[in-house]
Design a protein around this motif. Sequence first.
Motif, PDB file in Angstrom:
ATOM      1  N   LYS A  62       0.408 -22.111  -5.718  1.00 10.16           N
ATOM      2  CA  LYS A  62      -0.094 -22.896  -6.934  1.00 10.16           C
ATOM      3  C   LYS A  62      -1.714 -22.484  -7.058  1.00 10.16           C
ATOM      4  CE  LYS A  62       0.723 -27.645  -8.567  1.00 10.16           C
ATOM      5  NZ  LYS A  62       1.300 -28.703  -8.149  1.00 10.16           N
ATOM      6  N   TYR A  63      -2.218 -22.521  -5.877  1.00  8.41           N
ATOM      7  CA  TYR A  63      -3.694 -22.282  -5.784  1.00  8.41           C
ATOM      8  C   TYR A  63      -4.213 -21.374  -5.031  1.00  8.41           C
ATOM      9  CZ  TYR A  63      -3.129 -27.349  -6.741  1.00  8.41           C
ATOM     10  OH  TYR A  63      -2.936 -28.548  -7.770  1.00  8.41           O
ATOM     11  N   VAL A  64      -4.818 -20.349  -5.577  1.00  9.44           N
ATOM     12  CA  VAL A  64      -5.238 -19.206  -5.145  1.00  9.44           C
ATOM     13  C   VAL A  64      -6.903 -19.181  -5.433  1.00  9.44           C
ATOM     14  CG1 VAL A  64      -5.210 -16.745  -4.475  1.00  9.44           C
ATOM     15  CG2 VAL A  64      -3.253 -18.071  -5.332  1.00  9.44           C
ATOM     16  N   GLU A  65      -7.623 -19.836  -4.234  1.00  9.16           N
ATOM     17  CA  GLU A  65      -9.024 -19.848  -4.639  1.00  9.16           C
ATOM     18  C   GLU A  65      -9.851 -19.661  -3.401  1.00  9.16           C
ATOM     19  OE1 GLU A  65      -8.421 -24.656  -4.835  1.00  9.16           O
ATOM     20  OE2 GLU A  65      -8.842 -23.512  -6.491  1.00  9.16           O
ATOM     21  N   ASN A  66     -11.001 -19.709  -3.479  1.00 10.89           N
ATOM     22  CA  ASN A  66     -11.992 -19.374  -2.249  1.00 10.89           C
ATOM     23  C   ASN A  66     -12.902 -21.001  -1.940  1.00 10.89           C
ATOM     24  OD1 ASN A  66     -10.946 -17.189  -1.006  1.00 10.89           O
ATOM     25  ND2 ASN A  66     -12.086 -15.858  -2.553  1.00 10.89           N
ATOM     26  N   ASP A  67     -12.849 -21.637  -2.882  1.00  8.24           N
ATOM     27  CA  ASP A  67     -13.805 -22.945  -2.591  1.00  8.24           C
ATOM     28  C   ASP A  67     -13.327 -23.608  -1.334  1.00  8.24           C
ATOM     29  OD1 ASP A  67     -15.141 -22.453  -5.034  1.00  8.24           O
ATOM     30  OD2 ASP A  67     -13.969 -24.053  -6.113  1.00  8.24           O
ATOM     31  N   TRP A  68     -12.242 -23.404  -0.793  1.00  6.41           N
ATOM     32  CA  TRP A  68     -11.676 -24.246   0.159  1.00  6.41           C
ATOM     33  C   TRP A  68     -11.715 -23.539   1.596  1.00  6.41           C
ATOM     34  CZ3 TRP A  68     -10.613 -29.695  -0.364  1.00  6.41           C
ATOM     35  CH2 TRP A  68     -10.494 -30.204  -1.662  1.00  6.41           C
ATOM     36  N   TYR A  69     -12.674 -22.623   1.682  1.00  5.48           N
ATOM     37  CA  TYR A  69     -12.415 -21.942   2.985  1.00  5.48           C
ATOM     38  C   TYR A  69     -13.550 -21.968   3.922  1.00  5.48           C
ATOM     39  CZ  TYR A  69     -11.377 -17.851   6.101  1.00  5.48           C
ATOM     40  OH  TYR A  69     -10.800 -17.114   7.158  1.00  5.48           O
ATOM     41  N   ARG A  70     -13.611 -22.548   5.309  1.00  2.00           N
ATOM     42  CA  ARG A  70     -14.763 -22.532   5.946  1.00  2.00           C
ATOM     43  C   ARG A  70     -14.667 -22.096   7.319  1.00  2.00           C
ATOM     44  NH1 ARG A  70     -19.401 -25.608   5.554  1.00  2.00           N
ATOM     45  NH2 ARG A  70     -19.290 -25.912   3.207  1.00  2.00           N
ATOM     46  N   VAL A  71     -15.837 -21.613   7.863  1.00  2.02           N
ATOM     47  CA  VAL A  71     -15.818 -21.009   9.242  1.00  2.02           C
ATOM     48  C   VAL A  71     -16.510 -21.980  10.063  1.00  2.02           C
ATOM     49  CG1 VAL A  71     -16.297 -19.006  10.363  1.00  2.02           C
ATOM     50  CG2 VAL A  71     -15.442 -18.645   8.225  1.00  2.02           C
ATOM     51  N   PHE A  72     -16.081 -22.218  11.087  1.00  2.00           N
ATOM     52  CA  PHE A  72     -16.895 -23.262  12.128  1.00  2.00           C
ATOM     53  C   PHE A  72     -17.413 -22.566  13.063  1.00  2.00           C
ATOM     54  CE2 PHE A  72     -14.158 -26.444  10.032  1.00  2.00           C
ATOM     55  CZ  PHE A  72     -14.887 -27.560  10.086  1.00  2.00           C
ATOM     56  N   PRO A 366     -16.256 -28.481  -2.379  1.00  3.71           N
ATOM     57  CA  PRO A 366     -15.565 -29.764  -1.839  1.00  3.71           C
ATOM     58  C   PRO A 366     -15.365 -29.861  -0.300  1.00  3.71           C
ATOM     59  CG  PRO A 366     -13.845 -28.029  -2.412  1.00  3.71           C
ATOM     60  CD  PRO A 366     -15.306 -27.491  -3.107  1.00  3.71           C
ATOM     61  N   THR A 367     -15.824 -28.863   0.516  1.00  2.00           N
ATOM     62  CA  THR A 367     -15.899 -28.996   1.813  1.00  2.00           C
ATOM     63  C   THR A 367     -17.290 -29.067   2.389  1.00  2.00           C
ATOM     64  OG1 THR A 367     -15.732 -26.459   2.160  1.00  2.00           O
ATOM     65  CG2 THR A 367     -13.616 -27.825   2.116  1.00  2.00           C
ATOM     66  N   GLN A 368     -18.211 -29.349   1.459  1.00  2.00           N
ATOM     67  CA  GLN A 368     -19.715 -29.436   2.084  1.00  2.00           C
ATOM     68  C   GLN A 368     -19.893 -30.496   3.372  1.00  2.00           C
ATOM     69  OE1 GLN A 368     -22.668 -28.608  -1.072  1.00  2.00           O
ATOM     70  NE2 GLN A 368     -23.308 -30.783  -0.462  1.00  2.00           N
ATOM     71  N   VAL A 369     -19.020 -31.275   3.143  1.00  2.00           N
ATOM     72  CA  VAL A 369     -19.174 -32.560   4.138  1.00  2.00           C
ATOM     73  C   VAL A 369     -19.198 -32.058   5.502  1.00  2.00           C
ATOM     74  CG1 VAL A 369     -18.501 -34.407   3.017  1.00  2.00           C
ATOM     75  CG2 VAL A 369     -16.741 -33.058   3.818  1.00  2.00           C
ATOM     76  N   PHE A 370     -18.505 -30.852   6.010  1.00  5.40           N
ATOM     77  CA  PHE A 370     -18.602 -30.157   7.006  1.00  5.40           C
ATOM     78  C   PHE A 370     -19.588 -29.273   7.369  1.00  5.40           C
ATOM     79  CE2 PHE A 370     -14.271 -31.209   5.762  1.00  5.40           C
ATOM     80  CZ  PHE A 370     -13.794 -32.013   6.668  1.00  5.40           C
ATOM     81  N   GLU A 371     -20.622 -29.435   6.806  1.00  3.03           N
ATOM     82  CA  GLU A 371     -21.904 -28.471   6.949  1.00  3.03           C
ATOM     83  C   GLU A 371     -22.276 -28.927   8.472  1.00  3.03           C
ATOM     84  OE1 GLU A 371     -25.169 -28.586   4.241  1.00  3.03           O
ATOM     85  OE2 GLU A 371     -23.877 -27.247   3.171  1.00  3.03           O
ATOM     86  N   TRP A 372     -22.381 -30.155   9.079  1.00  3.49           N
ATOM     87  CA  TRP A 372     -22.418 -30.736  10.236  1.00  3.49           C
ATOM     88  C   TRP A 372     -21.917 -31.854  10.456  1.00  3.49           C
ATOM     89  CZ3 TRP A 372     -25.506 -34.529  12.124  1.00  3.49           C
ATOM     90  CH2 TRP A 372     -26.476 -35.297  11.309  1.00  3.49           C
ATOM     91  N   GLY A 373     -21.735 -32.296  11.725  1.00  5.65           N
ATOM     92  CA  GLY A 373     -21.076 -33.617  12.056  1.00  5.65           C
ATOM     93  C   GLY A 373     -20.775 -33.631  13.362  1.00  5.65           C
ATOM     94  N   LEU A 374     -20.001 -34.702  13.620  1.00  4.23           N
ATOM     95  CA  LEU A 374     -19.884 -35.022  15.048  1.00  4.23           C
ATOM     96  C   LEU A 374     -18.250 -34.887  15.499  1.00  4.23           C
ATOM     97  CD1 LEU A 374     -22.325 -38.289  15.898  1.00  4.23           C
ATOM     98  CD2 LEU A 374     -22.569 -35.889  16.030  1.00  4.23           C
TER      99      LEU A 374
END
Length: 417
Positions: A62-72, A366-374
């Motif tokens: 249904k969704y093929v997009e790259n907005d939601w991909y993150r590397v920790f 939409p995943t910007q909240v993961f830039e840094w955290g605990l």
Amino acid sequence: MKKIKYTLSTLLVIILFSCNEKVEQNHIQDEAMEITDEKLDRFGITNRDYLSAASKRALDWKYVENDWYRVFKPMQPLKGDLAYEEGVVRRDPSAMIKENGKYYVWYSKSTGESQGFGGDVEKDKVFPWDRCDIWYATSVDGWTWKEEGPAVLRGEKGSYDDRSVFTVEIMKHDDLYYLCYQTVKSPYTVRVKNQVGLAWSKSPNGPWTKSEEPILSPADNGVWKGTEQNRFMVEKKGDFDSHKVHDPCIIPFKGKFYLYYKGEQMGEEILFGGRQIRHGVAVADNPKGPYVKSKYNPISNSGHEICVWPTSGGIASLITTDGPERNTFQFAEDGVNFEIRGAVKGANMPHAIGINRTLDAPADNPTQVFEWGLSHVYNNWNYQSIMRFSSERKTSHVAKGAVSAKGDKKEDTQDDN
Ligand code: AAL
């Protein structure tokens, strides 16, 4: 004889008819799938008349997009009072909020080794999260932390939270602060049920008023088999949350309060190479409840600790650790019906994340909240400490020194070659 002949021919007709129906159904499903030349080219599918099961699934995405991909990135230690301390457990950090110019975090804290369930469960500490109180710390820069003291203590003997209060989350709403957390009543046996408690205060520094009763409890439709303390032996498993309700997190959403939580089921199995863990949601008109479990529960088929945040007019969820959909970002416009939107690279993946609620999550990131955290790490089985995670968004794939699709040259990259 006539009767047998008649029965056989009726059976044959039924079989033929149902086979036909099956073929028909497959056909309909294939037709519903939009197979454009563009899609075939994008997914590199050789022959449209010979689609493997995997290719069919890909064409049906249904969704093929790259907005939601993150590397920790690898986690980094904190300084000050939250640096690793031998003999002390600090784990399961809440989300971080900023008040009075400082970051605030709440977490489970206990001391001493854990003995497991082999000894005297009345006296021993069975898990690192057993015999915990909820403490809090503040920091100006998010690196060096000052432990301020306890926020919520275990209840008096005989109360529902007399054994441990732990795995806490924070919510600020209408100038009141709310802490929701897990509770256990003594003795901490293998079959003990876990509930969720709530405390509120006018200030992030307390004092906190605790709810007299839990705000959420496990479903009561499972049946243990025998009296032996064995959580895998059941007559009936019951709902996905028949044993424990865990990792609570309340989010104000669409004028109501959505309490997301992890369920543990009586007679839990290992499935898809992980624990059989699923998430649920309970909704209330007021932050203090009553919370009513959604009829759609469970709302995930995978995951472990709850990690949810509002974005793009809905609720997003990071699914980690357990189940076939682990390491995915999911999104639900209605806060209930979650769809996979992207994947997370497994390496350095933090667990038990405390989201940085001071960061935004705009629709185009939409995943910007993961830039840094605990998050926390296991320094060893007995002791865990809180660490800082960071991550970056990944929208292109290019080797160091090569030119990306956007035309820029990557000098510093974590990308695979
Ligand atoms: C975590 C959480 C809950 C469990 C324990 C402490 O992963 O799911 O908090 O009770 O482990």
